[in-house]
Design a protein around this motif. Structure first.
Motif, PDB file in Angstrom:
ATOM      1  N   ASP A 154     -29.762   9.756  -0.671  1.00 15.44           N
ATOM      2  CA  ASP A 154     -28.410   9.892  -1.227  1.00 15.44           C
ATOM      3  C   ASP A 154     -27.510  10.711  -0.318  1.00 15.44           C
ATOM      4  OD1 ASP A 154     -29.148   8.419  -3.472  1.00 15.44           O
ATOM      5  OD2 ASP A 154     -29.752  10.199  -4.598  1.00 15.44           O
ATOM      6  N   ILE A 155     -28.049  11.804   0.216  1.00 13.04           N
ATOM      7  CA  ILE A 155     -27.272  12.661   1.123  1.00 13.04           C
ATOM      8  C   ILE A 155     -26.934  11.883   2.395  1.00 13.04           C
ATOM      9  CG2 ILE A 155     -27.292  14.779   2.489  1.00 13.04           C
ATOM     10  CD1 ILE A 155     -27.221  15.485  -0.427  1.00 13.04           C
ATOM     11  N   ALA A 156     -27.891  11.113   2.902  1.00 10.98           N
ATOM     12  CA  ALA A 156     -27.662  10.334   4.130  1.00 10.98           C
ATOM     13  C   ALA A 156     -26.551   9.307   3.930  1.00 10.98           C
ATOM     14  CB  ALA A 156     -28.953   9.652   4.569  1.00 10.98           C
ATOM     15  N   LYS A 157     -26.537   8.651   2.772  1.00  8.36           N
ATOM     16  CA  LYS A 157     -25.475   7.668   2.484  1.00  8.36           C
ATOM     17  C   LYS A 157     -24.101   8.335   2.507  1.00  8.36           C
ATOM     18  CE  LYS A 157     -28.061   4.364  -0.220  1.00  8.36           C
ATOM     19  NZ  LYS A 157     -28.727   4.289  -1.488  1.00  8.36           N
ATOM     20  N   ILE A 158     -24.020   9.518   1.932  1.00 10.25           N
ATOM     21  CA  ILE A 158     -22.747  10.248   1.919  1.00 10.25           C
ATOM     22  C   ILE A 158     -22.366  10.653   3.343  1.00 10.25           C
ATOM     23  CG2 ILE A 158     -21.628  12.395   1.165  1.00 10.25           C
ATOM     24  CD1 ILE A 158     -23.427  12.107  -1.425  1.00 10.25           C
TER      25      ILE A 158
ATOM     26  N   TYR B  47     -22.993  10.437  11.531  1.00  8.71           N
ATOM     27  CA  TYR B  47     -24.039   9.453  11.781  1.00  8.71           C
ATOM     28  C   TYR B  47     -25.326  10.066  12.324  1.00  8.71           C
ATOM     29  CZ  TYR B  47     -19.966   6.476  11.230  1.00  8.71           C
ATOM     30  OH  TYR B  47     -18.828   5.884  10.748  1.00  8.71           O
ATOM     31  N   GLU B  48     -25.219  11.019  13.225  1.00  9.96           N
ATOM     32  CA  GLU B  48     -26.424  11.668  13.753  1.00  9.96           C
ATOM     33  C   GLU B  48     -27.171  12.381  12.632  1.00  9.96           C
ATOM     34  OE1 GLU B  48     -27.857  11.406  16.654  1.00  9.96           O
ATOM     35  OE2 GLU B  48     -26.240  10.421  17.755  1.00  9.96           O
ATOM     36  N   GLU B  49     -26.417  13.012  11.738  1.00  5.64           N
ATOM     37  CA  GLU B  49     -27.038  13.703  10.613  1.00  5.64           C
ATOM     38  C   GLU B  49     -27.721  12.714   9.672  1.00  5.64           C
ATOM     39  OE1 GLU B  49     -23.867  16.424  12.240  1.00  5.64           O
ATOM     40  OE2 GLU B  49     -24.103  14.279  11.943  1.00  5.64           O
ATOM     41  N   ALA B  50     -27.062  11.597   9.398  1.00  5.95           N
ATOM     42  CA  ALA B  50     -27.674  10.568   8.550  1.00  5.95           C
ATOM     43  C   ALA B  50     -28.952  10.039   9.194  1.00  5.95           C
ATOM     44  CB  ALA B  50     -26.686   9.431   8.305  1.00  5.95           C
ATOM     45  N   PHE B  51     -28.902   9.796  10.501  1.00  8.67           N
ATOM     46  CA  PHE B  51     -30.083   9.327  11.227  1.00  8.67           C
ATOM     47  C   PHE B  51     -31.235  10.330  11.085  1.00  8.67           C
ATOM     48  CE2 PHE B  51     -32.457   9.447  15.313  1.00  8.67           C
ATOM     49  CZ  PHE B  51     -33.128   8.248  15.180  1.00  8.67           C
TER      50      PHE B  51
ATOM     51  N   ASP C 174     -30.897   1.257  11.414  1.00 12.27           N
ATOM     52  CA  ASP C 174     -29.605   0.647  11.090  1.00 12.27           C
ATOM     53  C   ASP C 174     -28.449   1.590  11.423  1.00 12.27           C
ATOM     54  OD1 ASP C 174     -30.715  -1.750  10.328  1.00 12.27           O
ATOM     55  OD2 ASP C 174     -30.670  -1.305   8.180  1.00 12.27           O
ATOM     56  N   VAL C 175     -28.635   2.887  11.195  1.00 10.04           N
ATOM     57  CA  VAL C 175     -27.603   3.863  11.579  1.00 10.04           C
ATOM     58  C   VAL C 175     -27.444   3.872  13.102  1.00 10.04           C
ATOM     59  CG1 VAL C 175     -26.991   6.320  11.639  1.00 10.04           C
ATOM     60  CG2 VAL C 175     -27.863   5.308   9.534  1.00 10.04           C
ATOM     61  N   LEU C 176     -28.578   3.875  13.813  1.00 12.17           N
ATOM     62  CA  LEU C 176     -28.515   3.862  15.282  1.00 12.17           C
ATOM     63  C   LEU C 176     -27.783   2.631  15.801  1.00 12.17           C
ATOM     64  CD1 LEU C 176     -32.012   4.982  16.653  1.00 12.17           C
ATOM     65  CD2 LEU C 176     -29.816   6.135  16.944  1.00 12.17           C
TER      66      LEU C 176
END
Length: 118
Positions: free
Chosen positions: A33-37, A46-50, A64-66
Motif C-alpha cells: 500500500d505504501i509503495a502504491k502511494i 519511484y526508487e522508494e517504491a522499488f 514494473d517500477v523499474l
C-alpha cells in the motif's frame, strides 16, 4: 504497524528525503500500500517504491517500477538476474521487445519459460 505507516506516509508528504531511510530501518508497515502511494503521480517516489517492493519480495511489482517508471532496462536485467523468477523475466522480455531489443527479449523469454508473446 499503524505508527510506522503513519511515519512513512508523513515523510512521503512532508519530507521526501527521509523516506528511503525509514524504508530501510522499519519492517512493520504495509509495504504494497505504501509503495502504491509512493509510486503515484502525486509523489513520484519511484526508487522508494522499488525498494519497498524489493523488501517485501514483490519482485514483479518491483520490476514494473523499474521498467515503467524509472525506465531502466539495464537495471531491469540486473534485477531479473538477481531474483531469477519466471514472471520477472517475462515482464522484462516484454519491455525489451517493446524497445526492439529482439535478441535480448528472446533470451529473457527463454529464461521465463513463457511462450505467450513469441
Amino acid at each position: 504497524k499503524n505508527l510506522q505507516n503513519l511515519l512513512i506516509l508523513t515523510a512521503i508528504k512532508a519530507d521526501k528525503t527521509r523516506v528511503m531511510d525509514y524504508i530501510h530501518r522499519m519492517d512493520n508497515f504495509d509495504g504494497p500500500d505504501i509503495a502504491k502511494i509512493a509510486c503515484s503521480d502525486s509523489y513520484e517516489l519511484y526508487e522508494e517504491a522499488f525498494e519497498i517492493y524489493k523488501k517485501f519480495d514483490l519482485n514483479v511489482d518491483a520490476i514494473d517500477v523499474l521498467l515503467n517508471h524509472i525506465e531502466s532496462l539495464e537495471r531491469g536485467v540486473e534485477f531479473a538476474e538477481r531474483c531469477n523468477e519466471a514472471q520477472v523475466w517475462s515482464h522484462l522480455a516484454k519491455a525489451q521487445l517493446d524497445a526492439n531489443m529482439v535478441e535480448q527479449a528472446i533470451d529473457s523469454y527463454i529464461k521465463s519459460d513463457d511462450p505467450e508473446h513469441y
